[in-house]
Design a protein around this motif. Sequence first.
Motif, PDB file in Angstrom:
ATOM      1  N   GLN A  40     -17.195 -24.350-129.238  1.00 51.77           N
ATOM      2  CA  GLN A  40     -17.312 -22.859-129.913  1.00 51.77           C
ATOM      3  C   GLN A  40     -16.612 -22.508-131.366  1.00 51.77           C
ATOM      4  N   SER A  41     -15.637 -23.460-131.461  1.00 52.78           N
ATOM      5  CA  SER A  41     -14.863 -23.279-132.853  1.00 52.78           C
ATOM      6  C   SER A  41     -15.661 -24.084-133.688  1.00 52.78           C
ATOM      7  N   ARG A  97     -10.098 -18.184-140.861  1.00 54.01           N
ATOM      8  CA  ARG A  97     -10.060 -16.678-140.660  1.00 54.01           C
ATOM      9  C   ARG A  97      -9.451 -16.136-142.007  1.00 54.01           C
ATOM     10  N   GLU A 135     -15.514 -12.161-138.832  1.00 50.82           N
ATOM     11  CA  GLU A 135     -15.613 -11.259-137.333  1.00 50.82           C
ATOM     12  C   GLU A 135     -15.731 -12.452-136.278  1.00 50.82           C
ATOM     13  N   LYS A 136     -16.505 -13.526-136.495  1.00 51.13           N
ATOM     14  CA  LYS A 136     -16.654 -14.766-135.432  1.00 51.13           C
ATOM     15  C   LYS A 136     -15.278 -15.305-135.054  1.00 51.13           C
ATOM     16  N   CYS A 137     -14.425 -15.418-136.287  1.00 42.24           N
ATOM     17  CA  CYS A 137     -13.138 -16.239-136.254  1.00 42.24           C
ATOM     18  C   CYS A 137     -12.098 -15.137-135.448  1.00 42.24           C
ATOM     19  N   THR A 138     -12.240 -13.822-135.726  1.00 37.00           N
ATOM     20  CA  THR A 138     -11.064 -12.896-135.100  1.00 37.00           C
ATOM     21  C   THR A 138     -11.721 -13.084-133.503  1.00 37.00           C
ATOM     22  N   THR A 139     -12.816 -12.705-133.154  1.00 39.21           N
ATOM     23  CA  THR A 139     -13.403 -12.554-131.838  1.00 39.21           C
ATOM     24  C   THR A 139     -12.793 -13.676-131.052  1.00 39.21           C
ATOM     25  N   TYR A 140     -13.222 -14.952-131.723  1.00 36.64           N
ATOM     26  CA  TYR A 140     -12.869 -16.294-130.959  1.00 36.64           C
ATOM     27  C   TYR A 140     -11.426 -16.315-130.653  1.00 36.64           C
ATOM     28  N   ILE A 142      -9.007 -13.927-130.685  1.00 35.15           N
ATOM     29  CA  ILE A 142      -8.548 -12.902-129.559  1.00 35.15           C
ATOM     30  C   ILE A 142      -8.875 -13.294-127.933  1.00 35.15           C
ATOM     31  N   GLN A 143     -10.212 -13.839-127.974  1.00 33.76           N
ATOM     32  CA  GLN A 143     -10.808 -14.346-126.699  1.00 33.76           C
ATOM     33  C   GLN A 143      -9.896 -15.399-125.948  1.00 33.76           C
ATOM     34  N   ARG A 149      -3.445  -8.407-131.281  1.00 36.63           N
ATOM     35  CA  ARG A 149      -3.626  -7.188-131.815  1.00 36.63           C
ATOM     36  C   ARG A 149      -2.681  -6.687-132.567  1.00 36.63           C
TER      37      ARG A 149
END
Length: 332
Positions: A40-41, A97, A135-140, A142-143, A149
């Motif tokens: 994913q990364s 990010r 956005e993709k980096c932040t979501t990844y 956090i998940q 946060r």
Amino acid sequence: MPDKAKLSSSEIGVLWMTFQQKTMILRMLEYFIEHADDEQSKKIMVDCYEQVSPYEQKIKDLFTQEGAAVPVGFTEDDVHPGAPKLYDNGFDIMFLRLIKEISMGMHTLNLNMTYRQDVMQMYKELTAITQVTYEKCTTYLIQKGLLTRSPYTQIPKSVEFVQDVSYLSGFNPFKEKRPLNTVEAAHLYHTAESNVAGMTMILGFSQVANTKDTKRYFEEGVGISKQIIKTVSNILLESNIHVPQTAGGNVTSSASSPFSDKIMMYCVSLFCSFAIGGSSLGTAFSQRNDLVKDITKTMQDIFAYAHKGAKIMINHGWMEEPPQTMKTDQKN
């Protein structure tokens, strides 16, 4: 009338800065992609690389069309993809990010200094790419539990207005300081969060630097980041606000450098510029005078550190000079 006006001085300047930054990002991504152990990364980084890569040639073409010297930037000589893994546990996406955060600010500023339609369009496209990647980096992160946060707070139920000028004070030791407002907390939390990632990056650089002066410089940078994190964390804790914590971004035991000292020095220089700009915003939006004093001191430390780095780069012949305006002979 020509179909296109010649590039203005500001357009040449921002394109030159963009070329330096993009060639640095692309070279470093080449290393991180090769060592990615999470699909994913890896996809996030590959997508970013493929979208940004064409702009390296586009900027070269713009300079060539103007009959201007093409910048050197950073080349395959500045990255060693075969070097062992220097960072682990999600640092590649943490780094990307932070880079994209810097890019968002730079592209907006650069767009404001352009006039030709094709150059403006380029920065609009780069901005869109940057926002999606961020956005993709932040979501990844956090998940994966690698990014926390910012703290939650009570939801305001009514609008209030400041009733006393003491709202602006914070120096009086005999008066209790008011709690941070959410605007001040946001900037302080962001400062701490950025320095956590930056400290990890510089710690890795200090471990693999090839020259003594750059090694000492990076070690000094780790110390400055630690002090900034400590100062900001203490301010947040005074208002019972938790400080940024992350389970990601580890430096391995590798002693082989994946990057040239030149590109690592430039990367730190870029981060310093970003930190000074961010601190300026933090100062502008802070309404407690003690916060302004603390943030200003931080800016002074970062500026002095960046100036020292510039001297090192010049001494080693690593600082590429931006295109100059017309020089005139001066006679006494």
